[in-house]
Motif scaffolding. Structure first.
Motif, PDB file in Angstrom:
ATOM      1  N   ILE B  53     -14.415  -0.368  14.384  1.00 37.06           N
ATOM      2  CA  ILE B  53     -14.137  -1.620  13.660  1.00 37.06           C
ATOM      3  C   ILE B  53     -13.730  -1.341  12.214  1.00 37.06           C
ATOM      4  O   ILE B  53     -12.814  -1.962  11.685  1.00 37.06           O
ATOM      5  N   ASP B  54     -14.416  -0.386  11.586  1.00 31.90           N
ATOM      6  CA  ASP B  54     -14.127  -0.105  10.175  1.00 31.90           C
ATOM      7  C   ASP B  54     -12.888   0.753   9.987  1.00 31.90           C
ATOM      8  O   ASP B  54     -12.518   1.062   8.854  1.00 31.90           O
ATOM      9  N   ASP B  55     -12.289   1.188  11.073  1.00 33.63           N
ATOM     10  CA  ASP B  55     -11.134   2.089  10.978  1.00 33.63           C
ATOM     11  C   ASP B  55      -9.886   1.538  11.654  1.00 33.63           C
ATOM     12  O   ASP B  55      -8.942   2.271  11.902  1.00 33.63           O
ATOM     13  N   THR B  56      -9.909   0.252  11.984  1.00 32.46           N
ATOM     14  CA  THR B  56      -8.786  -0.305  12.744  1.00 32.46           C
ATOM     15  C   THR B  56      -7.924  -1.222  11.868  1.00 32.46           C
ATOM     16  O   THR B  56      -8.435  -2.055  11.134  1.00 32.46           O
ATOM     17  N   ILE B  57      -6.617  -0.996  11.976  1.00 26.57           N
ATOM     18  CA  ILE B  57      -5.650  -1.849  11.283  1.00 26.57           C
ATOM     19  C   ILE B  57      -4.864  -2.585  12.363  1.00 26.57           C
ATOM     20  O   ILE B  57      -4.313  -1.962  13.274  1.00 26.57           O
ATOM     21  N   TYR B  69      -4.884 -12.131  13.027  1.00 24.88           N
ATOM     22  CA  TYR B  69      -5.707 -11.683  11.894  1.00 24.88           C
ATOM     23  C   TYR B  69      -6.841 -12.655  11.563  1.00 24.88           C
ATOM     24  O   TYR B  69      -7.758 -12.305  10.846  1.00 24.88           O
ATOM     25  N   ASP B  73     -12.050  -8.292  13.091  1.00 28.36           N
ATOM     26  CA  ASP B  73     -12.511  -7.569  11.918  1.00 28.36           C
ATOM     27  C   ASP B  73     -11.526  -6.399  11.735  1.00 28.36           C
ATOM     28  O   ASP B  73     -10.861  -5.989  12.682  1.00 28.36           O
ATOM     29  N   GLY B  74     -11.434  -5.848  10.524  1.00 26.36           N
ATOM     30  CA  GLY B  74     -10.512  -4.728  10.311  1.00 26.36           C
ATOM     31  C   GLY B  74      -9.506  -5.057   9.230  1.00 26.36           C
ATOM     32  O   GLY B  74      -9.551  -6.124   8.622  1.00 26.36           O
ATOM     33  N   GLY B  75      -8.572  -4.143   8.988  1.00 26.82           N
ATOM     34  CA  GLY B  75      -7.495  -4.379   8.025  1.00 26.82           C
ATOM     35  C   GLY B  75      -6.336  -5.045   8.743  1.00 26.82           C
ATOM     36  O   GLY B  75      -6.149  -4.859   9.946  1.00 26.82           O
ATOM     37  N   HIS B  76      -5.568  -5.846   8.010  1.00 23.98           N
ATOM     38  CA  HIS B  76      -4.546  -6.651   8.686  1.00 23.98           C
ATOM     39  C   HIS B  76      -3.188  -6.662   8.000  1.00 23.98           C
ATOM     40  O   HIS B  76      -3.105  -6.717   6.778  1.00 23.98           O
ATOM     41  N   PHE B  77      -2.165  -6.653   8.830  1.00 25.17           N
ATOM     42  CA  PHE B  77      -0.809  -6.949   8.394  1.00 25.17           C
ATOM     43  C   PHE B  77      -0.285  -8.081   9.254  1.00 25.17           C
ATOM     44  O   PHE B  77      -0.452  -8.048  10.476  1.00 25.17           O
ATOM     45  N   GLN B  78       0.347  -9.063   8.626  1.00 26.83           N
ATOM     46  CA  GLN B  78       1.158 -10.012   9.388  1.00 26.83           C
ATOM     47  C   GLN B  78       2.590  -9.616   9.044  1.00 26.83           C
ATOM     48  O   GLN B  78       2.911  -9.369   7.889  1.00 26.83           O
ATOM     49  N   LYS B  98      -6.613   6.473  10.691  1.00 28.22           N
ATOM     50  CA  LYS B  98      -7.007   5.140  11.164  1.00 28.22           C
ATOM     51  C   LYS B  98      -6.402   4.849  12.535  1.00 28.22           C
ATOM     52  O   LYS B  98      -5.528   5.568  13.013  1.00 28.22           O
TER      53      LYS B  98
END
Lengths: 350, 479
Positions: B53-57, B69, B73-78, B98
């Motif tokens: 979870i802490d390593d997913t984009i 998004y 949970d995680g980092g996100h790009f739209q 990642k």
């Protein structure tokens, strides 16, 4: 550091390298290809990413991904390729991502030709893509400035979290001059507050969608405030023999170099011509041009390699205070200093 | 791996959907009966169980899953429509440690982004792609997708998809499977519990591979769209079974999970000292030649060099500029370029002066080096009064027409031939220029030859040294 003879396009690559750019994504196009080729040669030596994208569209979206990941990133192209990048640039601006784009302008419209032109002015300086955004635009006129301005572009991109263009033309991209390479940067601003990067992963969101009408209006107003601050703080220009000039010639890029020769020829004939060269095209040096009349300038001649794009901004700045004329060459032709001087003589009877 | 996470919201989802506007921050925006929610849950569970979870984009596309998004949970790009694989390429290269998930629909992946998915797959980018195939454009209101079935009625195929005008459905998993690089390629479905279990397994395999950075993973997921298909959710399940499965057969098309090697990307070099060292820029290699006495007429040079392509026109100009730079002059070199570059002729402009150089093109040169007759005829006319014309008398059998210029006929090609290699004619020209102008000492030019002919052996360097001398001496002895 020693001076090295190099093409303007290669100088841009060195500017990026020294600025700590860690990724280059691009697609070949004349007359900008040496930028991709230079990056392909240099970036791998520093474990930095060079990737020849499948299209201009892919390249700018890779820029979006790298910028959102907190990396300094660059791409380069020319007219048709820049047109293709517009959607991605709008997303970069809309998501407040810093990135640098070099546009080495060629002849248009359509396929045009590979000669030098300045006809990307409107699409680059006015925004180009959809929505209310602007690019910051620097216009180098030498190989040294190709290097220095590319480096500066990365700082401005970070300062304003916005795309910054280095807008030049085939002459400056293709010519060689002595370049003194700057030292590599020691510090790159921290982006952990907004970028998707870091360990453990910084759970940020890179996004330009605002479903709520008021939210999107607020965001547009925030962008507008940013661009106002850019206009307040980042105007750059250069003058040559303007202090006693009765006739001001205005031009940027390779034209400004020819105009310098024109000024010298005119002065040798006793005609008081001065050169005003915008270095930033957005923000445009509006106040400085508006002040021409107060400084004793009587006539303004804009010279450009487009059929009247720069002159629109000159006229908006002048607000009708002075007689303003345009001289242009296009199709890949560059006027000579004498040709412009003859035009000045014809127009103003000097 | 097989930790059971059931009957609760998986930790891969956010507790509160904070980015979602409005009051309902505990439920998705998807329609009842839509498959996205099921696939989202399978991914979120796998993220929890694989502890990533802490390593997913996660890259959200344009389409119904534009708001993915909101939930994960995680980092996100739209990202722009269709470009998730291009964005993902750069994200994975910038974050090589990642896990990058690209979540795309059929219009996004197979229509507008068709090239991007192919190229990212072909490069074997470290991305796990979840491709939702529901045979329709959902978000924009039920238009034809590349995966729309033959005869299927949509808002843009009101008479049914006609293969004669609209083509047949694209089978993306099979297309991706044609490429060498991908690690895992599967097609699964969400239309009944047995197939959801298979989807769950495929999602986990793809994400396990992504966690190990084993390149490109592609999972095509057949999914229901009651709103777009204008059918009840129950009928949608039947429609997949009866209509979609014959066209889109399920199964694992490729699984190279075991043998795939992890992608390793070293850290970029940024430390200034190391950057300079790696680029060979630590020492000042400039020579700083002392200038001799140069006649006033040659103190500021605007030079046009012209001839046939292949006569070394460009390199003659570059050598002149390089040498002049070492004498401390401002220099510029501009190749014939754009519309001038026609008919197999080449020319370049060189400026050498102490003042700032204005226009780089030698419009009115005070020096022309003409390697053939057309070049002499063309550029002689442009010269300033009193300028110097060096012309290749081996090939130019006429005399210049101008009488107000100084002419230096030098048999440049002949001298090169005498040395046994016609390729050295450009350097003969440089030698002649040095003698005419007095601007360079021949030994200084010769000192720089190894720099101009990098990687060439000593005999080539020596040959060029002789060529410099030949041009220089010819002018000194004859004029």
């Amino acid at each position: 550091m020693a001076r090295t003879l190099m093409k303007g396009n290669h100088a841009a690559v060195y500017g990026a390298v020294m600025a700590g750019c860690t990724a280059y994504y691009g697609y070949p196009i004349t007359p900008a290809s040496e930028i991709a080729e230079g990056a392909a040669e240099i970036f791998p030596k520093l474990n930095r990413t060079f990737l020849q994208a499948e299209s201009e569209i892919a390249a700018i979206n890779m820029v979006y991904g790298a910028a959102g990941s907190g990396r300094r990133v660059m791409t380069a192209s020319s007219g048709p390729g820049i047109s293709l990048k517009m959607e991605g640039l709008s997303y970069c601006a809309g998501s407040a991502l810093p990135c640098v784009v070099v546009d080495v302008m060629r002849g248009g419209p359509g396929l045009g030709n590979i000669g030098p032109e300045q006809s990307d002015y409107n699409q680059v300086v006015k925004g180009g893509g959809h929505g209310n955004y602007r690019n910051l635009v620097l216009a180098p006129n030498s190989c040294q400035e190709m290097c220095d301005f590319t480096m500066l572009a990365f700082d401005l991109a970070d300062r304003y979290r916005n795309p910054v263009f280095v807008l030049t033309d085939g002459v400056i991209g293709q010519m060689m001059e002595a370049v003194e390479l700057p030292k590599p940067v020691t510090h790159i601003p921290d982006r952990s507050e907004w970028a998707v990067c870091g360990t453990p992963l910084n759970k940020n969101l890179i996004n330009s969608i605002y479903l709520d009408l008021d939210d999107l209006e607020r965001w547009n107003m925030a962008l507008d405030a940013k661009y106002r601050s850019v206009k307040e703080n980042e105007v750059r220009y250069e003058e040559y023999l303007m202090d006693d000039a009765k006739i001001a010639v205005v031009g940027y890029g390779c034209v400004s170099r020819v105009l310098r020769s024109t000024v010298e020829m005119a002065r040798a004939r006793g005609i008081k011509v001065g050169l005003f060269r915008p270095i930033t095209l957005f923000p445009f040096p509006e106040k400085q041009i508006r002040a021409f009349a107060d400084r004793g300038v009587e006539k303004v001649l804009t010279v450009e390699l487009s059929t009247g794009q720069l002159v629109d901004d000159v006229n908006l700045s002048l607000q009708g205070t002075l007689k303003s004329d345009l001289y242009y060459r296009v199709g890949g032709n560059v006027p000579s200093a004498l040709e412009i001087l003859n035009r000045i003589s014809e127009l103003y009877g000097v | 791996m097989e930790k059971k996470t059931v009957l609760r919201k998986p930790a891969g989802f956010l507790d509160v959907y904070k980015h979602k506007p409005g009051a309902e921050k505990d439920r998705t925006h998807y329609c009842p009966g839509c498959g996205h929610g099921i696939l989202h849950k399978l991914i979120a569970e796998a993220m929890e169980d694989l502890e990533i979870i802490d390593d997913t984009i996660i890259i959200s596309p344009v389409g119904c899953s534009v708001f993915a998004y909101y939930y994960f949970d995680g980092g996100h790009f739209q990202v722009p429509h269709g470009r998730a694989p291009a964005v993902g390429t750069a994200v994975s290269r910038a974050n090589p440690d990642k896990i990058v998930i690209s979540y795309q629909g059929d219009g996004d992946l197979a229509a507008i982004g068709g090239n991007n998915i192919l190229q990212a797959a072909n490069r074997g980018e470290s991305i796990a792609v979840f491709f939702v195939n529901n045979a329709i454009y959902g978000m924009t209101g039920g238009q034809m997708a590349p995966t729309t079935l033959e005869g299927q009625v949509t808002t843009t195929t009101p008479y049914g998809r006609n293969p004669a005008t609209d083509g047949l459905p694209l089978r993306m998993a099979e297309i991706i499977n044609q490429l060498e690089a991908p690690t895992f390629v599967a097609r699964v479905s969400l239309h009944n519990p047995a197939n959801i279990r298979k989807t769950r397994a495929a999602v986990r395999q793809a994400l396990q591979n992504a966690k190990e950075h084993k390149g490109f993973q592609f999972v095509e997921v057949l999914s229901m769209c009651p709103s777009g298909w204008k059918q009840t959710p129950v009928n949608c399940l039947k429609w997949i079974e009866e209509k979609m499965l014959p066209i889109f057969p399920l199964g694992t098309l490729r699984d190279r999970s075991a043998e795939a090697t992890p992608v390793v990307r070293p850290e970029p070099v940024l430390e200034p000292g190391k950057v300079l060292e790696k680029l060979g820029l630590t020492e000042d290699k400039s020579r700083g030649f002392a200038r001799g006495t140069v006649a006033e007429e040659y103190s500021e040079m605007s030079i046009r060099i012209a001839g046939f392509g292949g006569q070394g026109i460009m390199s003659t100009g570059q050598i002149l500029a390089q040498v002049a730079m070492e004498y401390g002059y401002n220099v510029s070199w501009l190749p014939s370029y754009g519309p001038e570059m026609r008919g197999g002729t080449a020319n370049c402009s060189v400026n050498i002066q102490d003042d700032t150089i204005g226009g780089a093109e030698a419009v009115s040169p005070n020096m022309v080096i003409a390697m053939n007759r057309p070049s002499m005829e063309k550029f002689e006319k442009t010269m300033v009064e009193g300028g110097s014309l060096i012309y290749n008398s081996t090939l130019v059998e006429i005399s210049p027409s101008r009488t107000d210029i100084k002419a230096f006929p030098v048999p440049i090609t002949g001298l090169a031939n005498e040395l046994g290699d016609i390729r050295v004619q450009s350097v003969v020209g440089v030698g002649a220029y040095a003698a005419v102008t007095g601007m360079f000492r021949p030994e200084d030019i010769i000192e720089m030859l190894p720099q101009f002919f990098k990687g060439k052996n000593k005999s080539i360097i020596d040959l060029n040294a002789s060529a410099v001398r030949a041009g220089y001496d010819y002018v000194k002895n004859n004029f």
